[in-house]
Design a protein around this motif. Structure first.
Motif, PDB file in Angstrom:
ATOM      1  N   HIS A 114      -1.649  16.142  -2.451  1.00 16.50           N
ATOM      2  CA  HIS A 114      -2.051  14.841  -2.580  1.00 16.50           C
ATOM      3  C   HIS A 114      -1.146  13.674  -3.082  1.00 16.50           C
ATOM      4  CE1 HIS A 114      -5.191  11.678  -3.404  1.00 16.50           C
ATOM      5  NE2 HIS A 114      -4.537  11.411  -4.550  1.00 16.50           N
ATOM      6  N   ALA A 115      -0.039  14.468  -3.734  1.00 18.22           N
ATOM      7  CA  ALA A 115       1.164  13.362  -4.186  1.00 18.22           C
ATOM      8  C   ALA A 115       1.847  13.400  -2.814  1.00 18.22           C
ATOM      9  CB  ALA A 115       1.774  14.030  -5.094  1.00 18.22           C
ATOM     10  N   LEU A 116       1.926  13.817  -1.793  1.00 16.85           N
ATOM     11  CA  LEU A 116       2.709  13.610  -0.732  1.00 16.85           C
ATOM     12  C   LEU A 116       1.998  13.049   0.502  1.00 16.85           C
ATOM     13  CD1 LEU A 116       4.428  17.032  -0.640  1.00 16.85           C
ATOM     14  CD2 LEU A 116       5.315  15.141  -1.473  1.00 16.85           C
ATOM     15  N   PHE A 117       0.740  12.229   0.037  1.00 16.84           N
ATOM     16  CA  PHE A 117       0.330  11.296   0.836  1.00 16.84           C
ATOM     17  C   PHE A 117      -0.591  11.806   1.838  1.00 16.84           C
ATOM     18  CE2 PHE A 117       4.161   9.071  -0.076  1.00 16.84           C
ATOM     19  CZ  PHE A 117       3.617   7.956  -1.005  1.00 16.84           C
ATOM     20  N   MET A 118      -0.917  13.135   1.398  1.00 18.36           N
ATOM     21  CA  MET A 118      -1.974  14.058   2.363  1.00 18.36           C
ATOM     22  C   MET A 118      -3.233  13.023   2.404  1.00 18.36           C
ATOM     23  SD  MET A 118      -3.609  17.767   2.182  1.00 18.36           S
ATOM     24  CE  MET A 118      -4.236  17.740   0.739  1.00 18.36           C
ATOM     25  N   TRP A 199      -2.018  11.681   8.385  1.00 17.25           N
ATOM     26  CA  TRP A 199      -1.091  12.154   7.429  1.00 17.25           C
ATOM     27  C   TRP A 199       0.306  11.946   7.984  1.00 17.25           C
ATOM     28  CZ3 TRP A 199      -0.562  18.069   5.040  1.00 17.25           C
ATOM     29  CH2 TRP A 199       0.208  17.630   3.967  1.00 17.25           C
ATOM     30  N   LEU A 200       0.608  12.260   9.242  1.00 13.93           N
ATOM     31  CA  LEU A 200       2.037  11.972   9.835  1.00 13.93           C
ATOM     32  C   LEU A 200       2.459  10.562   9.991  1.00 13.93           C
ATOM     33  CD1 LEU A 200       2.229  14.786  12.399  1.00 13.93           C
ATOM     34  CD2 LEU A 200       3.652  14.769  10.185  1.00 13.93           C
ATOM     35  N   ARG A 201       1.091   9.652  10.253  1.00 17.08           N
ATOM     36  CA  ARG A 201       1.346   8.236  10.219  1.00 17.08           C
ATOM     37  C   ARG A 201       1.508   7.833   8.810  1.00 17.08           C
ATOM     38  NH1 ARG A 201      -2.789   7.475  12.928  1.00 17.08           N
ATOM     39  NH2 ARG A 201      -4.327   7.053  11.174  1.00 17.08           N
ATOM     40  N   THR A 202       1.027   8.181   8.062  1.00 15.99           N
ATOM     41  CA  THR A 202       1.272   7.580   6.496  1.00 15.99           C
ATOM     42  C   THR A 202       2.935   7.944   6.179  1.00 15.99           C
ATOM     43  OG1 THR A 202      -1.127   7.956   6.186  1.00 15.99           O
ATOM     44  CG2 THR A 202       0.317   7.680   4.021  1.00 15.99           C
ATOM     45  N   LEU A 203       3.023   9.311   6.585  1.00 14.89           N
ATOM     46  CA  LEU A 203       4.328   9.621   6.159  1.00 14.89           C
ATOM     47  C   LEU A 203       5.539   8.668   6.796  1.00 14.89           C
ATOM     48  CD1 LEU A 203       4.059  13.231   6.142  1.00 14.89           C
ATOM     49  CD2 LEU A 203       4.449  11.857   4.061  1.00 14.89           C
ATOM     50  N   ARG A 204       5.165   8.251   7.887  1.00 17.06           N
ATOM     51  CA  ARG A 204       6.208   7.660   8.952  1.00 17.06           C
ATOM     52  C   ARG A 204       6.226   5.987   8.146  1.00 17.06           C
ATOM     53  NH1 ARG A 204       3.361   9.934  13.462  1.00 17.06           N
ATOM     54  NH2 ARG A 204       4.561  11.383  14.328  1.00 17.06           N
ATOM     55  N   GLU A 205       5.003   5.624   7.680  1.00 12.85           N
ATOM     56  CA  GLU A 205       4.987   4.199   6.992  1.00 12.85           C
ATOM     57  C   GLU A 205       5.699   4.174   5.828  1.00 12.85           C
ATOM     58  OE1 GLU A 205       1.005   3.694   6.934  1.00 12.85           O
ATOM     59  OE2 GLU A 205       0.659   3.132   9.149  1.00 12.85           O
ATOM     60  N   GLN A 206       5.556   5.294   5.100  1.00 16.45           N
ATOM     61  CA  GLN A 206       6.189   5.364   3.547  1.00 16.45           C
ATOM     62  C   GLN A 206       7.478   5.697   3.707  1.00 16.45           C
ATOM     63  OE1 GLN A 206       4.703   4.653   0.832  1.00 16.45           O
ATOM     64  NE2 GLN A 206       2.716   4.444   1.578  1.00 16.45           N
ATOM     65  N   GLY A 208       9.414   4.317   5.955  1.00 15.88           N
ATOM     66  CA  GLY A 208      10.164   3.196   6.754  1.00 15.88           C
ATOM     67  C   GLY A 208      10.160   3.147   8.106  1.00 15.88           C
ATOM     68  N   GLY A 209       9.314   4.296   8.431  1.00 13.36           N
ATOM     69  CA  GLY A 209       9.396   4.480  10.077  1.00 13.36           C
ATOM     70  C   GLY A 209      10.241   5.513  10.837  1.00 13.36           C
ATOM     71  N   ASP A 210      10.899   6.233   9.895  1.00  8.22           N
ATOM     72  CA  ASP A 210      11.823   7.475  10.484  1.00  8.22           C
ATOM     73  C   ASP A 210      10.803   8.285  11.062  1.00  8.22           C
ATOM     74  OD1 ASP A 210      13.924   5.931   9.327  1.00  8.22           O
ATOM     75  OD2 ASP A 210      13.870   7.151   7.547  1.00  8.22           O
ATOM     76  N   GLU A 211      11.555   9.060  12.105  1.00 11.33           N
ATOM     77  CA  GLU A 211      10.963  10.120  12.786  1.00 11.33           C
ATOM     78  C   GLU A 211      10.537  11.546  11.822  1.00 11.33           C
ATOM     79  OE1 GLU A 211       8.812  11.739  16.074  1.00 11.33           O
ATOM     80  OE2 GLU A 211      10.126   9.792  15.761  1.00 11.33           O
ATOM     81  N   ILE A 212       9.357  11.695  11.973  1.00 11.00           N
ATOM     82  CA  ILE A 212       8.924  12.893  11.199  1.00 11.00           C
ATOM     83  C   ILE A 212       8.482  13.951  12.372  1.00 11.00           C
ATOM     84  CG2 ILE A 212       7.364  13.919   9.354  1.00 11.00           C
ATOM     85  CD1 ILE A 212       7.445  11.452   7.856  1.00 11.00           C
ATOM     86  N   GLY A 213       8.863  15.024  12.298  1.00 14.09           N
ATOM     87  CA  GLY A 213       8.324  16.078  13.510  1.00 14.09           C
ATOM     88  C   GLY A 213       7.556  16.984  12.846  1.00 14.09           C
TER      89      GLY A 213
END
Length: 213
Positions: A114-118, A199-206, A208-213
């Motif tokens: 949950h702390a990792l924006f899940m 989840w992946l979209r939130t991580l990208r937003e947090q 700064g838009g870097d690629e997360i695969g």
């Protein structure tokens, strides 16, 4: 941690590991050798009962001064005996402890993620609430390892022989049975796939838009 990150604030300090060192010393050397002040820090660091170090110091100081009934500190050393309970346990008890340990590892992971924006869901939030009601997350944080060494696994197995952990596991399993849709985001018909996409979209937003695969 999640609230701080979303608000772009400093992440709160972690657990007081100095206090946990005091607790280990009390187990190894004896509570009398450590003293009331250090033990107060230790019990406060464990997070049990939500008491501050000052509260523990007041109670333990009264015992030390003879103003309260004496405490059988030998019980503290007995709780550190991990091998004894394993040797005395039956095959059925060990299998049950393994089940409890595996289940609590899963629930601990869901709480920590949950702390990792899940994405939060109506099924995940009550699980965290149950752990909080028991005041057990700080304890699980010391007991559970998501990638344990053989020694850490053995220690966790011994701990999960205790009724407290068995009871927490049963409570969480009952909550899971009441609402098993852990990865179902309201309004998203894609199920677990949609959950991961969110989840992946939130991580990208947090990030700064870097690629997360």
């Amino acid at each position: 941690m999640r609230v701080a990150l979303e608000a772009d604030e400093d992440v709160p300090d972690g657990p007081d590991f100095k206090g946990m060192v005091h607790l280990v010393a009390a187990i190894g050397l004896g509570a009398q050798e450590v003293g009331a002040d250090a033990l107060a820090e230790a019990f406060a660091a464990s997070g049990r009962f939500g008491l501050a170090a000052e509260d523990w110091a007041q109670m333990l100081g009264a015992v030390e001064r003879g103003e309260s009934p004496p405490v059988d500190w030998g019980l503290l050393q007995q709780r550190a005996d991990l091998l004894g309970p394993i040797q005395r346990a039956s095959d059925e008890q060990l299998l049950r402890a393994r089940t409890v340990l595996g289940g609590l590892r899963m629930f601990y992971g869901l709480y920590a993620m949950h702390a990792l924006f899940m994405p939060d869901t109506p099924a995940l939030a009550p699980l965290r609430a149950r752990i909080d009601e028991w005041g057990m997350f700080p304890i699980l944080d010391h007991v559970i390892s998501l990638s344990p060494s053989p020694r850490h696994f053995a220690e966790g197995l011994a701990v999960c022989l205790e009724p407290l952990f068995d009871g927490l596991y049963e409570t969480l399993m009952e909550q899971l049975a009441a609402d098993p849709g852990l990865f179902r985001v309201p309004g998203d018909e894609a199920g677990a796939f949609g959950f991961m996409e969110t989840w992946l979209r939130t991580l990208r937003e947090q990030s700064g838009g870097d690629e997360i695969g």
